[in-house]
Scaffold this motif. Structure first.
Motif, PDB file in Angstrom:
ATOM      1  N   PRO A 129       0.805  -1.228   0.000  1.00 38.65           N
ATOM      2  CA  PRO A 129       0.000   0.000   0.000  1.00 38.65           C
ATOM      3  C   PRO A 129       0.838   1.279   0.000  1.00 38.65           C
ATOM      4  O   PRO A 129       0.411   2.294  -0.549  1.00 38.65           O
ATOM      5  N   LYS A 133       0.402   4.143  -2.810  1.00 40.06           N
ATOM      6  CA  LYS A 133       0.126   5.524  -2.385  1.00 40.06           C
ATOM      7  C   LYS A 133       1.123   6.496  -3.014  1.00 40.06           C
ATOM      8  O   LYS A 133       0.728   7.564  -3.494  1.00 40.06           O
ATOM      9  N   ARG A 134       2.392   6.153  -3.031  1.00 38.91           N
ATOM     10  CA  ARG A 134       3.407   7.020  -3.645  1.00 38.91           C
ATOM     11  C   ARG A 134       3.099   7.239  -5.127  1.00 38.91           C
ATOM     12  O   ARG A 134       3.202   8.358  -5.639  1.00 38.91           O
ATOM     13  N   ALA A 136       0.157   6.935  -6.638  1.00 39.97           N
ATOM     14  CA  ALA A 136      -1.064   7.739  -6.771  1.00 39.97           C
ATOM     15  C   ALA A 136      -0.776   9.215  -6.532  1.00 39.97           C
ATOM     16  O   ALA A 136      -1.264  10.083  -7.272  1.00 39.97           O
ATOM     17  N   GLU A 137       0.016   9.518  -5.524  1.00 39.92           N
ATOM     18  CA  GLU A 137       0.360  10.912  -5.232  1.00 39.92           C
ATOM     19  C   GLU A 137       1.161  11.530  -6.382  1.00 39.92           C
ATOM     20  O   GLU A 137       0.939  12.685  -6.746  1.00 39.92           O
TER      21      GLU A 137
END
Length: 156
Positions: A129, A133-134, A136-137
């Motif tokens: 995850p 997340k990285r 997506a950011e």
């Protein structure tokens, strides 16, 4: 059953679909026709219809004057395998159009496109995850997607 997307153009339908089919491998125009009878949109011959494919997707189009403008509620998403494919489509579609965030742009006819690397979905669905997340950011900060940068962020 068969499902076909339908696009309404105010004008220049043949130019638009000719342009689209020239950009996407495996695409073609099946037919273009003018309505021989008078229609609510104009005199005989003023309304054109066409059938075409973009890759493996079926489309119909009509040129019948102004109705509703294209907007973000419908877009065509193209998943690309390489940065060269992304760059080629992005550069061609943005000419005369408008670029936006997250791989989105509108072409000169106002149709919205999402030009994305196939790899993005894989990276965002990573079982780690923190990695997802990285990615997506990073994606949210990009305009045109950069596969190498997404991969580097995933490895960080």
């Amino acid at each position: 059953m068969k499902v076909t997307q339908h696009l309404w153009f105010e004008k220049d339908m043949e130019a638009a679909i000719g342009f689209y089919t020239s950009l996407i491998r495996g695409s073609s125009v099946q037919w273009v026709s003018s309505l021989p009878a008078e229609s609510p949109s104009g005199p005989p011959g003023s309304v054109k219809i066409a059938a075409f494919t973009l890759g493996d997707q079926r489309y119909m189009a009509i040129e019948a004057g102004p109705l509703d403008r294209f907007n973000h509620s419908f877009s065509i998403m193209v998943e690309c395998d390489t940065q060269a494919e992304i760059d080629h489509l992005w550069d061609a579609l943005r000419e005369g159009g408008k670029i936006e965030q997250c791989g989105w742009l509108q072409d000169r006819w106002g149709l919205s496109w999402q030009i994305a690397p196939r790899r993005l979905g894989e990276l965002m669905n990573d079982p780690d995850p923190a990695k997802a997340k990285r990615v997506a950011e990073a994606m949210l900060k990009m305009v045109k997607f950069d596969i190498a940068e997404l991969e580097a962020v995933a490895r960080a």
